[in-house]
Design an enzyme around this catalytic site. Structure first.
Site, PDB file in Angstrom:
ATOM      1  CE  LYS A 126      61.737  60.276  83.394  1.00  0.00           C
ATOM      2  NZ  LYS A 126      61.659  59.199  83.894  1.00  0.00           N
ATOM      3  CG  ASP A 166      64.434  57.207  81.711  1.00  0.00           C
ATOM      4  OD1 ASP A 166      63.494  56.845  82.279  1.00  0.00           O
ATOM      5  OD2 ASP A 166      64.150  57.890  80.779  1.00  0.00           O
TER       6      ASP A 166
HETATM    7  P1  NDP Z   1      68.663  52.980  77.417  1.00  0.00           P
HETATM    8  O1  NDP Z   1      68.694  54.793  77.293  1.00  0.00           O
HETATM    9  O2  NDP Z   1      69.349  51.641  78.257  1.00  0.00           O
HETATM   10  O3  NDP Z   1      67.954  52.253  76.559  1.00  0.00           O
HETATM   11  C1  NDP Z   1      67.191  52.300  75.747  1.00  0.00           C
HETATM   12  C2  NDP Z   1      66.935  51.816  74.662  1.00  0.00           C
HETATM   13  O4  NDP Z   1      65.865  51.776  73.330  1.00  0.00           O
HETATM   14  C3  NDP Z   1      67.754  52.108  73.384  1.00  0.00           C
HETATM   15  O5  NDP Z   1      68.825  50.740  73.163  1.00  0.00           O
HETATM   16  C4  NDP Z   1      67.882  53.225  72.560  1.00  0.00           C
HETATM   17  O6  NDP Z   1      68.197  53.612  71.664  1.00  0.00           O
HETATM   18  C5  NDP Z   1      66.179  51.845  72.235  1.00  0.00           C
HETATM   19  N1  NDP Z   1      65.182  52.921  71.334  1.00  0.00           N
HETATM   20  C6  NDP Z   1      64.941  54.075  71.669  1.00  0.00           C
HETATM   21  N2  NDP Z   1      63.161  53.945  70.750  1.00  0.00           N
HETATM   22  C7  NDP Z   1      63.422  52.540  70.222  1.00  0.00           C
HETATM   23  C8  NDP Z   1      62.153  52.651  69.576  1.00  0.00           C
HETATM   24  N3  NDP Z   1      61.463  53.132  68.710  1.00  0.00           N
HETATM   25  N4  NDP Z   1      62.081  51.107  68.864  1.00  0.00           N
HETATM   26  C9  NDP Z   1      63.258  50.490  69.716  1.00  0.00           C
HETATM   27  N5  NDP Z   1      64.731  50.376  70.576  1.00  0.00           N
HETATM   28  C10 NDP Z   1      64.530  52.459  70.868  1.00  0.00           C
HETATM   29  O7  NDP Z   1      66.807  53.209  78.363  1.00  0.00           O
HETATM   30  P2  NDP Z   1      66.641  52.368  79.220  1.00  0.00           P
HETATM   31  O8  NDP Z   1      66.706  50.808  79.482  1.00  0.00           O
HETATM   32  O9  NDP Z   1      67.040  52.944  80.820  1.00  0.00           O
HETATM   33  O10 NDP Z   1      64.656  52.878  79.439  1.00  0.00           O
HETATM   34  C11 NDP Z   1      64.483  51.942  78.613  1.00  0.00           C
HETATM   35  C12 NDP Z   1      62.769  52.103  79.380  1.00  0.00           C
HETATM   36  O11 NDP Z   1      62.364  51.925  80.486  1.00  0.00           O
HETATM   37  C13 NDP Z   1      62.381  53.669  78.992  1.00  0.00           C
HETATM   38  O12 NDP Z   1      60.689  54.014  79.002  1.00  0.00           O
HETATM   39  C14 NDP Z   1      62.570  54.367  80.179  1.00  0.00           C
HETATM   40  O13 NDP Z   1      62.044  55.490  81.095  1.00  0.00           O
HETATM   41  C15 NDP Z   1      62.247  53.161  81.148  1.00  0.00           C
HETATM   42  N6  NDP Z   1      62.310  52.912  82.375  1.00  0.00           N
HETATM   43  C16 NDP Z   1      63.521  52.888  82.998  1.00  0.00           C
HETATM   44  C17 NDP Z   1      64.103  52.707  84.373  1.00  0.00           C
HETATM   45  C18 NDP Z   1      65.700  52.637  84.778  1.00  0.00           C
HETATM   46  O14 NDP Z   1      66.149  52.733  85.967  1.00  0.00           O
HETATM   47  N7  NDP Z   1      66.489  53.371  83.968  1.00  0.00           N
HETATM   48  C19 NDP Z   1      63.208  52.498  85.629  1.00  0.00           C
HETATM   49  C20 NDP Z   1      61.560  52.895  84.904  1.00  0.00           C
HETATM   50  C21 NDP Z   1      61.571  52.279  83.177  1.00  0.00           C
HETATM   51  P3  NDP Z   1      68.018  54.679  71.688  1.00  0.00           P
HETATM   52  O15 NDP Z   1      68.943  55.777  71.963  1.00  0.00           O
HETATM   53  O16 NDP Z   1      69.583  55.014  70.073  1.00  0.00           O
HETATM   54  O17 NDP Z   1      66.632  55.787  71.116  1.00  0.00           O
HETATM   55  O1  2IT Z   2      61.015  55.605  85.272  1.00  0.00           O
HETATM   56  C1  2IT Z   2      61.607  55.265  86.060  1.00  0.00           C
HETATM   57  O2  2IT Z   2      61.087  55.268  86.794  1.00  0.00           O
HETATM   58  C2  2IT Z   2      63.675  56.193  86.442  1.00  0.00           C
HETATM   59  N1  2IT Z   2      64.082  56.402  85.180  1.00  0.00           N
HETATM   60  C3  2IT Z   2      63.617  55.359  87.354  1.00  0.00           C
HETATM   61  C4  2IT Z   2      63.815  56.793  88.418  1.00  0.00           C
HETATM   62  C5  2IT Z   2      64.797  56.383  89.737  1.00  0.00           C
HETATM   63  O3  2IT Z   2      64.431  57.427  90.655  1.00  0.00           O
HETATM   64  O4  2IT Z   2      65.818  55.700  89.559  1.00  0.00           O
END
Ligand code: NDP
Ligand code: 2IT
Length: 447
Positions: A126, A166
């Site tokens: 990561k 992420d």
């Molecule tokens: P994004 O950046 O697309 O979206 C994250 C969202 O959550 C943003 O809108 C962010 O706003 C908001 N956010 C942050 N803090 C808060 C809070 N305290 N309350 C409400 N909203 C908040 O990220 P992802 O959707 O990719 O990631 C979201 C989660 O999913 C993370 O935990 C990530 O690790 C996990 N994840 C993502 C994967 C992927 O493929 N993208 C895979 C597996 C897990 P702001 O930026 O202003 O904080």
């Molecule tokens: O938390 C996660 O699993 C991710 N942000 C996706 C990682 C990846 O290599 O696609």
């Protein structure tokens, strides 16, 4: 708390002072590892978990860049190369002001178990930076990504370490990072996943995490004779994962009643669907990071400033924003409101207290390392397509994703089912994820 966990945590706290998120992730997994160690003392003798929680390598570097006003800015970049026992390091990059060594070590540890659960040959890593993309122009984002890659390129490669997106890193950032890597190495390879479709990306990768979360929730509901159709679902966040979750829930006949941002949450009793999902994507990509304008654009919706969605009655809760966004009080109100399932879309969005309360009340609870593994799984499929120099159809990728999520559910069920019939998905995911990596580490000697 078993003695093993107590002793381990004392030394983890001493050796990693102040790394609270990392301590939290280790403590949760250690409770499951204690059960494995009891049954298979050879893993304990080989100190497998003690080795797993020490990253194989951590790279920390300066990321200098110039803003649009000509001022020099300095951020801190990281890559935690956690475990390569079953494949090249694999995991996302996070650009968010909260990024530090603790948060990236917790995410890299979770990734070790998650990637193992996919049954694809993926090690774990990561990375990211304490950079805040909020309000930054496209040019600033590009310069930042280029500066970040100017250092990172030395440590990654398609057979070494394959980063992805992420929080704060989506298709645009992956494009800039890939462009700079290609320029520095003079090589066109699958060094990153989440690429654009014209230059090596996989269909369904953007949707994969959210789709996978919903497939996993569907599998859990089936074990209690329930289905997604007709359910009221509270979702948090409004980024990539929340988007995929909202699309798939609508397709399967469930109703998404909330979304949230750092400013608060919106309640839309008519359901977040169709064009309203487009509003959410537009708000997120505007770089302003506020959800409030959703309620201005859609008259049926209400905005609750500074609050979280978990106070609303719902059948299912899917937290998709960030770590520790659902605490014990939130868990208590979900239980009181007769919620039946909490499925983590984000990584570790529920505090340990919240998880314990939800499990005690015998709700279906899925940890992120199992439920959100669809994203990295389709990243693994993107790597296979790159290696074969071919592209699979949307249907093919989606059906592989669904099969992978069903297999992860089956693994969690197998290792998590208790004599009472209750399925502890946390233990199931930890034990199922641990065994594959542990066996590989045993085979490969003390390295
Ligand atoms: P994004 O950046 O697309 O979206 C994250 C969202 O959550 C943003 O809108 C962010 O706003 C908001 N956010 C942050 N803090 C808060 C809070 N305290 N309350 C409400 N909203 C908040 O990220 P992802 O959707 O990719 O990631 C979201 C989660 O999913 C993370 O935990 C990530 O690790 C996990 N994840 C993502 C994967 C992927 O493929 N993208 C895979 C597996 C897990 P702001 O930026 O202003 O904080
Ligand atoms: O938390 C996660 O699993 C991710 N942000 C996706 C990682 C990846 O290599 O696609």
């Amino acid at each position: 708390m078993p003695d093993y966990v107590k002793e381990l945590m004392a030394s983890v706290r001493q050796n990693n002072p102040g790394e609270v998120e990392f301590h939290q992730a280790v403590e949760e997994i250690a409770a499951s590892v204690a059960l494995v160690y009891e049954q298979y003392p050879e893993y304990q003798a080989a100190k497998i978990f003690e080795r797993m929680i020490e990253p194989e390598r951590v790279i920390m570097f300066r990321v200098p860049w110039m803003d649009d006003q000509g001022e020099i800015r300095i951020n801190r970049g990281f890559r935690v190369e956690m475990n390569s026992a079953i494949g090249p390091y694999k995991g996302g990059l996070r650009f968010h002001p909260s990024v530090n060594l603790s948060s990236l070590k917790f995410l890299a540890l979770e990734q070790t178990f998650k990637n193992s659960l996919t049954h694809l040959p993926l090690g774990a890593g990561k990375g990211g930076a304490d950079f805040n993309p909020k309000g930054r122009s496209d040019h600033e984002i590009m310069r930042f990504c280029q500066s970040f890659m100017n250092e990172l390129y030395r440590y990654i490669g398609p057979n070494t370490d394959v980063p992805a997106g992420d929080i704060g890193v989506g298709g645009r950032e992956i494009g800039y990072l890939f462009g700079q890597y290609k320029k520095l190495k003079n090589e066109f390879t699958g060094v990153l996943t989440g690429k654009g479709l014209e230059w090596g990306g996989s269909l369904i990768r953007p949707e994969a995490t959210g789709f996978g979360v919903v497939y996993f929730a569907g599998e859990m509901l089936k074990t209690r004779g329930e289905q997604l159709k007709g359910k009221r679902v509270a979702v948090s966040g409004f980024g990539n994962v929340a988007w995929g979750v909202a699309l798939k829930l609508n397709e399967l006949g469930a109703k998404v009643i909330t979304l949230s941002g750092p400013d608060g949450y919106i309640l839309d009793e008519d359901g977040v669907s169709g064009d309203k999902i487009t509003t959410m994507v537009r708000l997120r990509s505007s770089n302003n990071d506020v959800i409030a304008p959703y309620a201005e654009a859609h008259s049926g919706a209400r905005f609750f400033a500074g609050k979280r969605p978990w106070e609303q009655p719902c059948d299912i809760a899917i937290p998709c924003a960030i770590q520790n966004e659902l605490n014990a009080d939130d868990a208590a109100s979900l239980i009181e409101n007769k919620c039946i399932c909490v499925c983590e879309g984000a990584n570790m969005p529920c505090t340990l207290d919240a998880v314990h309360a939800l499990q005690k009340a015998e709700l279906l609870f899925a940890p992120g390392k199992a439920a959100n593994a669809g994203g990295v799984a389709v990243s693994g499929l993107e790597m296979s397509q790159n290696a074969m120099k071919m592209n699979w159809s949307r249907e093919e990728v989606d059906s592989r994703l669904k099969e992978i999520m069903q297999a992860i559910h089956a693994t969690c069920f197998k290792y998590g089912k208790q004599d009472s019939g209750f399925v502890d998905y946390v233990n199931g995911a930890n034990i199922g994820g641990f065994l594959k990596v542990a066996n590989a580490m045993m085979d490969q000697g003390v390295v």
